[in-house]
Structures are given as structure tokens and as C-alpha cells.
Write a protein that holds these residues in place. Structure first.
Motif, short mmCIF file in Angstrom:
data_model
loop_
_atom_site.label_atom_id
_atom_site.label_comp_id
_atom_site.label_asym_id
_atom_site.label_seq_id
_atom_site.Cartn_x
_atom_site.Cartn_y
_atom_site.Cartn_z
N CYS A 99 0.80 -1.23 0.00
CA CYS A 99 0.00 0.00 0.00
C CYS A 99 0.84 1.29 0.00
N PRO A 100 1.96 1.35 0.77
CA PRO A 100 2.73 2.60 0.71
C PRO A 100 3.29 2.92 -0.67
N LEU A 101 3.56 1.89 -1.49
CA LEU A 101 4.09 2.14 -2.84
C LEU A 101 3.06 2.89 -3.70
N VAL A 102 1.78 2.56 -3.48
CA VAL A 102 0.71 3.25 -4.21
C VAL A 102 0.37 4.56 -3.49
N GLY A 103 0.35 4.49 -2.15
CA GLY A 103 0.00 5.66 -1.35
C GLY A 103 0.95 6.83 -1.55
N MET A 104 2.20 6.50 -1.92
CA MET A 104 3.20 7.53 -2.20
C MET A 104 2.66 8.54 -3.23
N PHE A 105 1.94 8.03 -4.21
CA PHE A 105 1.41 8.92 -5.25
C PHE A 105 0.23 9.75 -4.72
N PHE A 106 -0.56 9.18 -3.79
CA PHE A 106 -1.63 9.98 -3.16
C PHE A 106 -1.00 11.16 -2.42
N VAL A 107 0.06 10.87 -1.63
CA VAL A 107 0.67 11.92 -0.79
C VAL A 107 1.37 12.96 -1.66
N LEU A 108 2.20 12.50 -2.61
CA LEU A 108 3.02 13.45 -3.38
C LEU A 108 2.18 14.24 -4.39
N ILE A 147 -10.50 -6.98 2.28
CA ILE A 147 -9.74 -7.85 3.18
C ILE A 147 -9.46 -7.17 4.53
N VAL A 148 -9.04 -5.88 4.51
CA VAL A 148 -8.64 -5.25 5.78
C VAL A 148 -9.54 -4.08 6.19
N GLY A 149 -10.46 -3.66 5.33
CA GLY A 149 -11.38 -2.58 5.69
C GLY A 149 -10.82 -1.21 5.33
N PRO A 150 -11.72 -0.19 5.21
CA PRO A 150 -11.31 1.13 4.73
C PRO A 150 -10.33 1.86 5.65
N LEU A 151 -10.53 1.76 6.96
CA LEU A 151 -9.68 2.49 7.91
C LEU A 151 -8.23 2.01 7.83
N THR A 152 -8.05 0.69 7.92
CA THR A 152 -6.69 0.13 7.91
C THR A 152 -6.01 0.41 6.58
N LEU A 153 -6.78 0.26 5.50
CA LEU A 153 -6.19 0.47 4.17
C LEU A 153 -5.70 1.90 4.02
N PHE A 154 -6.53 2.86 4.43
CA PHE A 154 -6.13 4.26 4.32
C PHE A 154 -4.88 4.52 5.16
N GLY A 155 -4.85 3.93 6.35
CA GLY A 155 -3.69 4.09 7.22
C GLY A 155 -2.41 3.63 6.54
N PHE A 156 -2.46 2.46 5.91
CA PHE A 156 -1.26 1.93 5.25
C PHE A 156 -0.92 2.69 3.95
N LEU A 157 -1.90 3.28 3.32
CA LEU A 157 -1.62 4.07 2.11
C LEU A 157 -0.82 5.32 2.44
N VAL A 158 -1.12 5.92 3.59
CA VAL A 158 -0.62 7.27 3.84
C VAL A 158 0.45 7.36 4.95
N LEU A 159 0.20 6.70 6.09
CA LEU A 159 1.05 6.94 7.27
C LEU A 159 2.52 6.57 7.07
#
Lengths: 287, 240
Positions: A29-38, A210-222
Motif C-alpha cells: 500500500c505505501p508504494l501506491v499511497g506515495m502517489f496519493f501523498v506526493l 480484506i482489511v477494511g477502509p480504515l486500515t487500508l487508508f492508514g497503510f496508504l498514507v502513514l
């Protein structure tokens, strides 16, 4: 703690699938989330998992009232996957089209989509005759109850996501970082934008189930936010965030198992603690 | 324009804009091999719109545009954007930034690292602009002048037919402006590099550029530098 880690990593551990699913989500998730953040599109990262949840809630409701979109031998998980994917894709197309027209605020549109999706998830769940608590627990992401088939699907889809992110990383970075430069170097830069949005949709629609919206968002961004102040380049950010995401998933699972807490919220709380420590340490170092 | 060769860029009666509405109209200009061309004018006059059309980011709403080498190959542009337009949230090192210029050549190396030769070329491009020591420094941590040099290095890395700079000296003090113009003069003269620079500053350009295009209120006028930078012409553009 070491003893707990040894126990949860053992192949015969009762929740072995859940540990593996957490690790896969944590690393990818952080590999994809990197693009959300940047791309400063973190709000989109909150809204899309919620949209995916609304799709899952609708799918469960249709399944419970006897409407089988995949035929009579469909499984509840299969229906959920279709609901999640269709809703996420529709939201991405709607947001992309409205952005192209360029009217109004991007944040406003994303916020409106988030609010509608959250409301629809609650409404579909409330109307579900198979019981609100059952559906709610599924929407939270039952990381403690991941079936073999779910783990295989998650691993397969996320492996494809990693291959595409690594394979197209130069184009994805260029269209995200410097659009005009991309237009002079790449033919049809919008195709790479489309690929990136497709990766967002794929990661979110499977991950939420599989892990739900809260956990997924956490791993995308934090993990990305925690590593960014220390990163000396894009490669170090990507590798650092992915490793930190995996480590957070493992440590979070161990803590939750040891003190009997829900895994997803424990992961997110730990991820936030690491982000806070990282930010504070960076500030102290600058002083 | 250098009359010995066919122009690299030609525009006849072009109009560029957004959503079907023209911002600049009736553009007639030509940039030849080895030219140092300046696109000048007050802020908000349509310079950036013209630049985006020239780069191919915007298609002409009307008119004809040709952008090709003498042998008919499409032009390679080395683009230097306004440095403030690049988001500092991206942790991009100078080396990573420069290597972006190699992405067109690396388009079939999906997933594979760039060849060692590209890294060596990036070091050489950074050295050409006097930024070799900045390789590992983050772009967001650099001064304005350092950023500009790294962006020029990235543009050179594309092995361009035309180097295109958008407001390169904006926000610089006089000394930093002179420093940058000297760097561009040096590259133009020693390497016969074709340069097109968009700017709202015109002081100090007389000895550097050979063609000037004024863009003001959507109108475009091109001509030799000595005519277009004459005091009467400047007066006409800024105080019509």
C-alpha cells in the motif's frame, strides 16, 4: 515481544493467513499511497476506500435479498469484490471527468463523494436482512479471518500492482511531478494517469474487502508521511515507506494479539505513533 | 532568424487557448537552428500559453505549425519549467531530477534501471551547468539559482534540438540573473544550441538574443532583436 513475533510467524499459527495478509497490505500500500501523498490527493485516499465500502455494502444487501449479479452459485466474497471494484471504478471516472472540466473545488467534489459513500454504506447495511452486525464486521475488514482464497487473491492482485508500479515508475513519476515536461517526453501522458488511477482502484477495491477502509487508508498514507522527511530521493522514499509499512503491519499484529485488541485500528495507531515520532525527530535534528 | 537553414519551428496564423477560447492569436514566428529567441511581454499577456503551444502541450486552435528537424524528424525539446511550479513535497535529488531527461530514451526499459551511460551523461550535464557537486542534494533544499541550473541540466539530458526556458530568471537578483544569462550565452555560443526563452524581463538581453517575439494582450509580434528591443517598441508594448 520476540516470543510473540516468533509465535505469529510460525506456519502453523491459527491466524497465519491474517498475518500474511497484513504483511502484503503493509508492504504494497505505501508504494501506491506515495502517489496519493506526493500528488496532494490524500483526501482521495480517504474517499475511495469509503466508496469501495459502499459498493461492498450494496453487494451484500443484493446478495441477502436474493439478487445474484454473478449467477446463483456466487459467493458473498465474490459479490463483495464486484461491488467494491464497480463502485471504486465509477467514482474514479466521475472524479476524473469532473476534474477535466475543471469546475469547482477538487477537494469539495472529493468530500461530497466521501460523504455520499459513507451515508450509502450505512443505509445499505441498515436495510440488510442478514443482520447489521455481520455486515458491519465484514466492512471493518476481518483481518483475523482471512480465507485461503482471499489471501491468494490479495497476493496475486498486489503482485500485479507492484510489477506495474515498478515497471512504469518513471512515467508515473513524470506525469505526477511535472506534467508539461511529461508532455514533451512521453506520447499520450494521460494514458499513464489512467494507469495510475487504475492502480489506485485495484489496490483499494481488493484491500478494503480484506482489511477494511480504515486500515487500508492508514497503510496508504502513514508510512509515506513518516519516511518522507528523511528521504533523500524518490527511491529511498519508496523502499523506506514499503519496509516501514511491512514492519508496522507485523508489529501491529503482534501488539494486537498480545493485548487482545482489534488488528486494523492497532496498526493505524502504531502507524500514526511512528509518523509523530519521525516528525518530532526531524524537527529536533533541524534545530 | 538564422537564414542559412530551414526553421526548426514555424507558426503561421496560429491561435492557442483553453476550452476553445483563444488566448493568443495570429501567431507568426520562426525559430532557426542556432537562434537565441526570446518571447517577451508583460505578465498575463499569454506568453505561457504560447509556450505550451510551442511545446505541443496545447494543439493550435487555428493556423499551421511545423516543428521538425531539417531531416523531418520531430523536434526534441529540452524544457526548463518555472521552478516554483515544481512541488517541494517531492523528495527528488538533483541526480534523479537530471535523469528524468533520459526517460524518453528509456521508455522501453520498463522496470529495468537506467544504463550506466545515462548516469555518466547526467553527471556530465550537471557538470556543464556547474552543478556537479549538487548530485545528492534534494531539489527542495536548493537555492533558486541551484534549482535553475539543475533544471537546465535535466533539459540538456534530453539531448534537445531546442532548449526552452520559461521565466528562468524570475525572482533572481541582478547578479543571479547575469550569472544565468552568462551560462546560457556560453552554451549557445560554444555548442550552437538553439535556445528559446520566455521572460517578462528584457534588460540585458540585447547582446544575447537575435530574435524577439512580443506577446501582449493576446497579440504577437516577431522580429529581429535590434528592432523589437528598440526603446520606441518597448514603450509601445508596455504603455500603449
Amino acid at each position: 515481544m520476540i516470543e510473540t513475533l516468533r509465535e505469529i510467524l510460525a506456519p502453523d499459527f491459527l491466524l497465519h493467513n491474517s498475518v500474511m495478509a497484513s504483511l502484503v497490505v503493509g508492504f504494497v500500500c505505501p508504494l501506491v499511497g506515495m502517489f496519493f501523498v506526493l500528488r496532494r490527493a490524500v483526501f482521495l485516499g480517504v474517499a475511495l476506500p469509503q466508496v469501495s465500502s459502499a459498493g461492498i455494502a450494496l453487494a451484500f444487501w443484493l446478495h441477502a435479498v436474493g439478487i445474484h449479479v454473478l449467477g446463483h452459485d456466487e459467493t458473498e466474497r465474490g459479490t463483495a469484490l464486484v461491488g467494491s471494484a464497480v463502485f471504486t471504478a465509477l467514482a474514479l471516472v466521475a472524479l476524473a471527468l469532473s476534474e477535466r472540466r475543471g469546475r469547482g473545488l477538487v477537494e469539495g467534489r472529493t468530500g461530497a463523494v466521501y460523504a455520499l459513500a459513507a451515508a450509502l454504506a450505512v443505509l445499505f447495511t441498515a436495510r440488510n436482512p442478514s443482520g447489521e452486525s455481520h455486515v458491519t464486521s465484514l466492512l471493518k475488514g476481518e483481518i483475523v479471518a482471512v480465507a485461503d482464497a482471499d489471501l491468494r487473491l490479495l497476493t496475486l492482485v498486489y503482485a500485479v500492482v507492484v510489477l506495474l508500479v515498478v515497471g512504469a515508475r518513471r512515467q508515473l513519476v513524470l506525469v505526477s511531478f511535472d506534467r508539461d515536461m511529461a508532455a514533451t517526453l512521453i506520447r499520450r501522458p494521460w494514458l499513464w494517469d489512467l494507469l495510475l488511477y487504475g492502480l489506485f482502484g485495484l489496490t483499494i477495491s481488493i484491500g478494503v474487502m480484506i482489511v477494511g477502509p480504515l486500515t487500508l487508508f492508514g497503510f496508504l498514507v502513514l508510512p509515506v508521511l513518516a519516511v518522507r522527511p528523511w528521504a533523500r530521493g524518490l527511491l529511498t522514499l519508496a523502499i523506506g515507506a514499503s519496509v516501514l509499512g511491512g514492519a508496522t503491519a507485523l508489529a501491529g499484529f503482534a501488539i494486537a494479539y498480545r493485548v487482545d485488541l482489534p488488528v486494523g485500528p492497532t496498526d493505524v495507531a502504531l502507524g500514526f505513533a511512528l509518523f509523530a515520532v519521525s516528525t518530532a525527530a526531524r524537527r529536533i535534528r533541524r534545530c | 532568424m538564422n537564414q542559412k537553414t530551414q526553421p526548426l519551428i514555424e507558426m503561421h496564423g496560429c491561435a492557442f487557448g483553453y476550452g476553445g477560447r483563444a488566448i493568443v492569436e495570429d501567431v507568426n514566428l520562426a525559430v532557426g537552428q542556432g537562434d537565441f529567441a526570446a518571447v517577451l511581454g508583460p505578465n498575463g499577456g499569454g506568453k505561457t500559453t504560447l509556450l505550451r503551444g510551442l511545446l505541443g502541450v496545447l494543439k493550435p486552435l487555428r493556423g499551421e505549425m511545423r516543428r521538425a528537424n531539417a531531416d523531418g524528424r520531430p523536434l526534441a525539446f529540452g524544457y526548463v519549467p518555472q521552478r516554483e511550479g515544481l512541488d517541494p513535497v517531492w523528495p527528488v535529488s538533483a541526480m534523479e531530477m537530471t535523469l528524468m531527461g533520459a526517460y524518453r530514451r528509456a521508455r522501453w526499459r520498463m522496470g529495468l534501471p537506467l544504463p550506466r551511460a545515462e548516469h555518466e551523461r547526467a553527471v556530465s550535464c550537471l557538470a556543464r551547468v556547474g552543478a556537479e557537486a549538487l548530485q545528492h542534494k534534494l531539489f527542495s533544499e536548493m537555492s533558486g539559482g541551484q534549482k535553475q541550473r539543475v533544471l537546465v541540466a535535466r533539459a540538456l539530458m534530453t539531448q534537445p534540438d531546442v532548449l526552452v526556458l520559461d521565466e528562468p530568471a524570475s525572482g533572481f537578483d541582478v547578479a543571479a540573473q547575469q550569472d544565468l544569462l552568462e551560462l546560457l550565452r556560453d552554451m549557445h555560443q560554444k555548442e550552437n544550441l538553439t535556445v528559446l526563452m520566455v521572460s517578462h524581463h528584457f534588460h540585458g538581453l540585447q547582446s544575447l538574443v537575435n530574435t524577439v517575439t512580443w506577446v501582449h494582450d493576446g497579440h504577437v509580434e516577431s522580429g529581429p532583436a535590434e528592432t523589437m528591443l528598440a526603446p520606441a517598441k518597448v514603450q509601445e508594448v508596455f504603455f500603449p
